[in-house]
Every structure is written in structure tokens, then in C-alpha cells.
Write a protein that holds these residues in place. Sequence first.
Motif, PDB file in Angstrom:
ATOM      1  N   UNK A  84      46.216  73.057  95.966  1.00 25.55           N
ATOM      2  CA  UNK A  84      45.877  72.568  94.641  1.00 25.55           C
ATOM      3  C   UNK A  84      46.246  71.096  94.575  1.00 25.55           C
ATOM      4  N   UNK A  85      45.297  70.251  94.243  1.00 29.11           N
ATOM      5  CA  UNK A  85      45.526  68.809  94.153  1.00 29.11           C
ATOM      6  C   UNK A  85      45.501  68.412  92.690  1.00 29.11           C
ATOM      7  N   UNK A  86      46.614  67.859  92.229  1.00 35.00           N
ATOM      8  CA  UNK A  86      46.687  67.317  90.876  1.00 35.00           C
ATOM      9  C   UNK A  86      46.572  65.801  90.956  1.00 35.00           C
ATOM     10  N   UNK A  87      45.865  65.229  90.042  1.00 35.03           N
ATOM     11  CA  UNK A  87      45.840  63.783  89.893  1.00 35.03           C
ATOM     12  C   UNK A  87      45.870  63.507  88.393  1.00 35.03           C
ATOM     13  N   UNK A  88      46.343  62.349  88.036  1.00 39.40           N
ATOM     14  CA  UNK A  88      46.479  62.020  86.620  1.00 39.40           C
ATOM     15  C   UNK A  88      45.623  60.810  86.275  1.00 39.40           C
ATOM     16  N   UNK A  89      45.460  60.569  84.990  1.00 42.19           N
ATOM     17  CA  UNK A  89      44.526  59.538  84.544  1.00 42.19           C
ATOM     18  C   UNK A  89      44.935  58.119  84.910  1.00 42.19           C
ATOM     19  N   UNK A  90      46.183  57.882  85.256  1.00 42.31           N
ATOM     20  CA  UNK A  90      46.577  56.522  85.625  1.00 42.31           C
ATOM     21  C   UNK A  90      46.783  56.368  87.136  1.00 42.31           C
ATOM     22  N   UNK A  91      46.295  57.333  87.914  1.00 43.51           N
ATOM     23  CA  UNK A  91      46.398  57.244  89.371  1.00 43.51           C
ATOM     24  C   UNK A  91      45.390  56.242  89.900  1.00 43.51           C
ATOM     25  N   UNK A  92      45.806  55.454  90.859  1.00 38.53           N
ATOM     26  CA  UNK A  92      44.948  54.467  91.496  1.00 38.53           C
ATOM     27  C   UNK A  92      44.785  54.871  92.952  1.00 38.53           C
ATOM     28  N   UNK A  93      43.598  55.302  93.323  1.00 39.72           N
ATOM     29  CA  UNK A  93      43.322  55.710  94.699  1.00 39.72           C
ATOM     30  C   UNK A  93      42.677  54.532  95.408  1.00 39.72           C
TER      31      UNK A  93
ATOM     32  N   UNK B 269      37.961  53.374  73.502  1.00 39.03           N
ATOM     33  CA  UNK B 269      37.572  53.016  74.879  1.00 39.03           C
ATOM     34  C   UNK B 269      38.054  54.080  75.863  1.00 39.03           C
ATOM     35  N   UNK B 270      39.279  54.597  75.669  1.00 41.62           N
ATOM     36  CA  UNK B 270      39.788  55.645  76.553  1.00 41.62           C
ATOM     37  C   UNK B 270      38.925  56.893  76.445  1.00 41.62           C
ATOM     38  N   UNK B 271      38.556  57.277  75.257  1.00 44.60           N
ATOM     39  CA  UNK B 271      37.737  58.474  75.037  1.00 44.60           C
ATOM     40  C   UNK B 271      36.411  58.338  75.787  1.00 44.60           C
ATOM     41  N   UNK B 272      35.771  57.168  75.713  1.00 48.87           N
ATOM     42  CA  UNK B 272      34.500  56.946  76.402  1.00 48.87           C
ATOM     43  C   UNK B 272      34.696  56.988  77.923  1.00 48.87           C
ATOM     44  N   UNK B 273      35.793  56.401  78.395  1.00 45.97           N
ATOM     45  CA  UNK B 273      36.084  56.428  79.832  1.00 45.97           C
ATOM     46  C   UNK B 273      36.332  57.848  80.317  1.00 45.97           C
ATOM     47  N   UNK B 274      37.081  58.631  79.545  1.00 49.37           N
ATOM     48  CA  UNK B 274      37.346  60.022  79.911  1.00 49.37           C
ATOM     49  C   UNK B 274      36.040  60.811  79.987  1.00 49.37           C
TER      50      UNK B 274
END
Length: 154
Positions: free
Chosen positions: A55-64, A2-7
Motif C-alpha cells: 500500500x503506497x500512501x502519498x499526501x497532497x504536499x509530496x514532491x516527487x 485554488x486548492x479545490x480546483x487543483x484537487x
Amino acid sequence: LAFRQSYKAVAALVDRDSSSSPLLVRWEEETDDRPLGTLLDQTLARAEAAEAQGLLFSVDDALWFGDFDAGVALRLLAKEPSVYAVHAKLTPRVEYAHPNDKFMRVPRFSAFIDGCNESGASTLSSTASGKPLVAPEPGLLMFERAQGEYDWNY
């Protein structure tokens, strides 16, 4: 799986043609062959070579959940030599560090109000009256990293 498909779905959104935008958005993913440190070094080298303003970094578990004006962040970084990073994820109500399972000391804040002087009065004037415009709410809050701990000190 599921993570792979979401990515893949997110990467497809990011990889759309953005040639009309002044911003370059890239999807980068760490792998066994390219661990996080290597990935960050390569990204920083590309940003320096392109003479990027930021440069803006964001990660996969960030909630905007709200707007973020990156232009204000860039102006803060340019104006205040003691500021070396802007964290868009922290708010004054973040008092608990989940990874550490501890409450944390929240540092003392000062406001950076873009377009305002130190007293909070706008540096912009009304064309009709010539009087300063009402100051907006703080665009960003600043703090001394050494005054915080856990999430507030990295």
C-alpha cells in the motif's frame, strides 16, 4: 478555491480507467465527516480485504522528483521481517526538520540492493560468462528508526 480546483484536477487524473493496470490507484480526501484516522482505517481494511501486496500512501504536499520502484520496496518488505515501512520521500541529505525548526540526527544506513547478496555481488549471472553481473546502486537504504529523530523517527 485554488486548492479545490487543483484537487479536482488531480482527482480526475487518478480516476481515469486503470482496468488494464495491475495497480489500483484511488484518490482519497479527508473531510469533516471522514477525518484522516477514519480514512486510513477504511483504506487499510480495503487493502486487507483485497489481499494487496502493498500500500503506497502519498499526501497532497509530496514532491516527487525521481523514479521510485515500488517493486523493490515490496521485495524488501517481504524479505526483511524487521522492516515495516518504506519511506520514498527521505534521502540521506535530509538533515533539517522544518515543522520542528531543528536540525536532526541522521541515522546510520545500510543498503538493500535488489538481486544482490550481502557482499553486494549480484546473484544474477551473465549467460555468456557465468560470472556475477556488476552490482547495481542500492535500490533502498535501510535504517533503525530509533537512531533517527523528527522526520527520521516516525
